[in-house]
Design a protein around this motif. Structure first.
Motif, PDB file in Angstrom:
ATOM      1  N   GLY A 119       0.838  -1.196   0.000  1.00 48.36           N
ATOM      2  CA  GLY A 119       0.000   0.000   0.000  1.00 48.36           C
ATOM      3  C   GLY A 119       0.873   1.245   0.000  1.00 48.36           C
ATOM      4  O   GLY A 119       1.754   1.394   0.852  1.00 48.36           O
ATOM      5  N   ILE A 120       0.614   2.144  -0.961  1.00 50.55           N
ATOM      6  CA  ILE A 120       1.465   3.338  -1.101  1.00 50.55           C
ATOM      7  C   ILE A 120       0.700   4.614  -0.773  1.00 50.55           C
ATOM      8  O   ILE A 120       1.151   5.711  -1.096  1.00 50.55           O
ATOM      9  CB  ILE A 120       2.076   3.430  -2.504  1.00 50.55           C
ATOM     10  CG1 ILE A 120       0.981   3.499  -3.590  1.00 50.55           C
ATOM     11  CG2 ILE A 120       3.017   2.259  -2.751  1.00 50.55           C
ATOM     12  CD1 ILE A 120       1.523   3.779  -4.979  1.00 50.55           C
ATOM     13  N   GLY A 121      -0.475   4.489  -0.155  1.00 50.00           N
ATOM     14  CA  GLY A 121      -1.230   5.693   0.161  1.00 50.00           C
ATOM     15  C   GLY A 121      -1.742   6.371  -1.097  1.00 50.00           C
ATOM     16  O   GLY A 121      -2.042   5.716  -2.095  1.00 50.00           O
ATOM     17  N   THR A 122      -1.808   7.678  -1.069  1.00 46.47           N
ATOM     18  CA  THR A 122      -2.397   8.417  -2.184  1.00 46.47           C
ATOM     19  C   THR A 122      -1.349   9.103  -3.056  1.00 46.47           C
ATOM     20  O   THR A 122      -1.654  10.053  -3.769  1.00 46.47           O
ATOM     21  CB  THR A 122      -3.401   9.460  -1.658  1.00 46.47           C
ATOM     22  OG1 THR A 122      -2.709  10.375  -0.793  1.00 46.47           O
ATOM     23  CG2 THR A 122      -4.533   8.805  -0.907  1.00 46.47           C
ATOM     24  N   GLY A 123      -0.117   8.622  -2.991  1.00 42.11           N
ATOM     25  CA  GLY A 123       0.923   9.157  -3.865  1.00 42.11           C
ATOM     26  C   GLY A 123       1.917  10.080  -3.195  1.00 42.11           C
ATOM     27  O   GLY A 123       2.905  10.469  -3.807  1.00 42.11           O
ATOM     28  N   ASN A 124       1.661  10.423  -1.947  1.00 43.17           N
ATOM     29  CA  ASN A 124       2.588  11.266  -1.198  1.00 43.17           C
ATOM     30  C   ASN A 124       3.712  10.391  -0.643  1.00 43.17           C
ATOM     31  O   ASN A 124       3.445   9.412   0.047  1.00 43.17           O
ATOM     32  CB  ASN A 124       1.837  11.947  -0.045  1.00 43.17           C
ATOM     33  CG  ASN A 124       2.676  12.963   0.697  1.00 43.17           C
ATOM     34  OD1 ASN A 124       3.893  12.860   0.756  1.00 43.17           O
ATOM     35  ND2 ASN A 124       2.030  13.955   1.270  1.00 43.17           N
ATOM     36  N   PRO A 125       4.983  10.710  -0.924  1.00 40.17           N
ATOM     37  CA  PRO A 125       6.070   9.884  -0.398  1.00 40.17           C
ATOM     38  C   PRO A 125       6.034   9.741   1.123  1.00 40.17           C
ATOM     39  O   PRO A 125       6.483   8.723   1.662  1.00 40.17           O
ATOM     40  CB  PRO A 125       7.334  10.619  -0.858  1.00 40.17           C
ATOM     41  CG  PRO A 125       6.908  11.458  -1.999  1.00 40.17           C
ATOM     42  CD  PRO A 125       5.478  11.836  -1.747  1.00 40.17           C
ATOM     43  N   ASP A 126       5.492  10.737   1.803  1.00 36.42           N
ATOM     44  CA  ASP A 126       5.402  10.664   3.262  1.00 36.42           C
ATOM     45  C   ASP A 126       4.390   9.617   3.722  1.00 36.42           C
ATOM     46  O   ASP A 126       4.360   9.271   4.905  1.00 36.42           O
ATOM     47  CB  ASP A 126       5.025  12.027   3.840  1.00 36.42           C
ATOM     48  CG  ASP A 126       6.129  13.055   3.665  1.00 36.42           C
ATOM     49  OD1 ASP A 126       7.300  12.652   3.543  1.00 36.42           O
ATOM     50  OD2 ASP A 126       5.825  14.268   3.634  1.00 36.42           O
ATOM     51  N   HIS A 127       3.552   9.118   2.807  1.00 39.95           N
ATOM     52  CA  HIS A 127       2.593   8.071   3.162  1.00 39.95           C
ATOM     53  C   HIS A 127       3.231   6.685   3.171  1.00 39.95           C
ATOM     54  O   HIS A 127       2.615   5.732   3.660  1.00 39.95           O
ATOM     55  CB  HIS A 127       1.414   8.066   2.178  1.00 39.95           C
ATOM     56  CG  HIS A 127       0.492   9.221   2.360  1.00 39.95           C
ATOM     57  ND1 HIS A 127      -0.639   9.386   1.592  1.00 39.95           N
ATOM     58  CD2 HIS A 127       0.519  10.273   3.207  1.00 39.95           C
ATOM     59  CE1 HIS A 127      -1.268  10.496   1.951  1.00 39.95           C
ATOM     60  NE2 HIS A 127      -0.574  11.050   2.937  1.00 39.95           N
ATOM     61  N   LEU A 128       4.405   6.554   2.606  1.00 35.92           N
ATOM     62  CA  LEU A 128       5.076   5.260   2.617  1.00 35.92           C
ATOM     63  C   LEU A 128       5.537   4.938   4.028  1.00 35.92           C
ATOM     64  O   LEU A 128       6.236   5.725   4.659  1.00 35.92           O
ATOM     65  CB  LEU A 128       6.292   5.269   1.686  1.00 35.92           C
ATOM     66  CG  LEU A 128       6.053   5.143   0.183  1.00 35.92           C
ATOM     67  CD1 LEU A 128       7.387   5.165  -0.547  1.00 35.92           C
ATOM     68  CD2 LEU A 128       5.283   3.881  -0.160  1.00 35.92           C
ATOM     69  N   THR A 129       5.163   3.758   4.514  1.00 33.93           N
ATOM     70  CA  THR A 129       5.619   3.343   5.837  1.00 33.93           C
ATOM     71  C   THR A 129       7.026   2.760   5.744  1.00 33.93           C
ATOM     72  O   THR A 129       7.518   2.434   4.661  1.00 33.93           O
ATOM     73  CB  THR A 129       4.677   2.284   6.423  1.00 33.93           C
ATOM     74  OG1 THR A 129       4.741   1.101   5.599  1.00 33.93           O
ATOM     75  CG2 THR A 129       3.247   2.792   6.468  1.00 33.93           C
ATOM     76  N   ARG A 130       7.670   2.615   6.875  1.00 29.46           N
ATOM     77  CA  ARG A 130       8.988   1.973   6.900  1.00 29.46           C
ATOM     78  C   ARG A 130       8.871   0.531   6.426  1.00 29.46           C
ATOM     79  O   ARG A 130       9.775   0.013   5.759  1.00 29.46           O
ATOM     80  CB  ARG A 130       9.567   2.052   8.307  1.00 29.46           C
ATOM     81  CG  ARG A 130       9.934   3.467   8.730  1.00 29.46           C
ATOM     82  CD  ARG A 130      10.271   3.557  10.204  1.00 29.46           C
ATOM     83  NE  ARG A 130      11.449   2.753  10.552  1.00 29.46           N
ATOM     84  CZ  ARG A 130      11.910   2.631  11.795  1.00 29.46           C
ATOM     85  NH1 ARG A 130      11.289   3.247  12.786  1.00 29.46           N
ATOM     86  NH2 ARG A 130      12.970   1.896  12.035  1.00 29.46           N
ATOM     87  N   GLN A 131       7.758  -0.114   6.744  1.00 30.28           N
ATOM     88  CA  GLN A 131       7.535  -1.485   6.283  1.00 30.28           C
ATOM     89  C   GLN A 131       7.436  -1.531   4.761  1.00 30.28           C
ATOM     90  O   GLN A 131       7.976  -2.441   4.122  1.00 30.28           O
ATOM     91  CB  GLN A 131       6.253  -2.049   6.909  1.00 30.28           C
ATOM     92  CG  GLN A 131       5.996  -3.509   6.578  1.00 30.28           C
ATOM     93  CD  GLN A 131       4.680  -4.012   7.162  1.00 30.28           C
ATOM     94  OE1 GLN A 131       3.860  -3.231   7.650  1.00 30.28           O
ATOM     95  NE2 GLN A 131       4.476  -5.317   7.122  1.00 30.28           N
ATOM     96  N   ALA A 132       6.764  -0.529   4.173  1.00 31.48           N
ATOM     97  CA  ALA A 132       6.654  -0.469   2.717  1.00 31.48           C
ATOM     98  C   ALA A 132       8.025  -0.284   2.078  1.00 31.48           C
ATOM     99  O   ALA A 132       8.366  -0.957   1.092  1.00 31.48           O
ATOM    100  CB  ALA A 132       5.719   0.665   2.313  1.00 31.48           C
ATOM    101  N   GLY A 133       8.815   0.625   2.614  1.00 33.02           N
ATOM    102  CA  GLY A 133      10.148   0.843   2.083  1.00 33.02           C
ATOM    103  C   GLY A 133      11.016  -0.398   2.176  1.00 33.02           C
ATOM    104  O   GLY A 133      11.763  -0.728   1.240  1.00 33.02           O
ATOM    105  N   ALA A 134      10.916  -1.121   3.300  1.00 35.61           N
ATOM    106  CA  ALA A 134      11.707  -2.334   3.466  1.00 35.61           C
ATOM    107  C   ALA A 134      11.289  -3.397   2.455  1.00 35.61           C
ATOM    108  O   ALA A 134      12.147  -4.094   1.885  1.00 35.61           O
ATOM    109  CB  ALA A 134      11.553  -2.863   4.888  1.00 35.61           C
TER     110      ALA A 134
END
Length: 249
Positions: A8-23
């Motif tokens: 899940g990447i949220g609505t396109g805002n990079p700040d919506h990416l969680t640390r879990q998503a980045g990992a």
């Protein structure tokens, strides 16, 4: 074995990416990015930008053309055929780029569990015999972004809320709740409702730099939202919006 990570990447805002998503993105062997035609070119641009922001090591990224749903067909049969076509497109990319298995990541708008077909398509592939483990990384939904942008709660105190689609709202206000969150409404169905006592909180491109918001009594703002939505769609070539309705108990 394919380890499929739906992120899940949220609505396109990079700040919506969680640390879990980045990992999960950095652990992938392959990230697939779907192209939805030139009219939505900035959608894939957002995915490209998120990869550029989140990836801290080289990860193979492959773009592919996503099949288009036939809007002229009956809705459910059209969606079923579309899902089959998307599953076939995924299978072709997997066979070409991960023939020996590995970790595959797909970036999903919002959260994969809320009005998104990615999980169903993945299950279709598994049902067709592909060896696959499915992992979900939750994301910020458009409803969370909407209520945050308007600083309003999703539900009234101790009361339920119904989450539905514009297609279902055409049949009238859903029973069981005085607050209704509506997604996937390309026809501005809110403008067809009896407006007395109804309030709306509307948002488009939530979390993005071009975010647009409107709220107020439905009788006062419905027409202006319809006009503004049309103008934004002409300007950007696409629009993603959602809204929350509340009526007097």
């Amino acid at each position: 074995m394919i380890d499929l990570h739906l992120i899940g990447i949220g609505t396109g805002n990079p700040d919506h990416l969680t640390r879990q998503a980045g990992a999960a993105m950095n652990a992938a062997d392959l990230i697939l990015l779907p192209r939805k035609g030139t009219a939505r070119s900035d959608l894939i641009d957002v995915r490209r930008m998120l990869c550029a922001v989140a990836l801290t090591r080289p990860v193979r990224i492959v773009e592919f053309d996503l099949p288009v749903r036939d809007a002229q067909r009956d809705y459910l049969s059209g969606v079923a055929e579309w899902h089959a076509a998307v599953a076939a497109a995924w299978a072709a990319q997997i066979a070409r780029h991960l023939p020996g298995g590995g970790r595959l990541a797909l970036l999903v708008w919002g959260d994969p569990s809320l009005y998104d077909s990615t999980l169903r398509i993945a299950e279709r592939l598994r049902g067709d015999g592909m060896a696959m483990r499915i992992h979900v990384v939750p994301g910020i939904t458009s409803l969370q972004a909407l209520t945050a942008a308007h600083a309003t709660p999703l539900n009234e105190l101790g009361a339920p809320v119904v989450i539905t689609t514009g297609r279902r709202l055409r049949d009238g206000w859903p029973g069981g709740a005085d607050r209704v969150a509506v997604m996937l409404d390309g026809d501005c169905t809110f403008a067809t409702l009896p407006p007395a006592g109804v309030r709306i909180w509307w948002g488009a491109y939530l979390g993005m730099p071009n975010q647009a918001l409107a709220s107020g009594p439905l009788a006062d703002v419905a027409a202006s939202i319809v006009e503004r939505r049309a103008a934004l769609r002409r300007e950007h070539g696409w629009i993603m919006d959602t809204y929350l309705l509340s009526r007097a108990a």
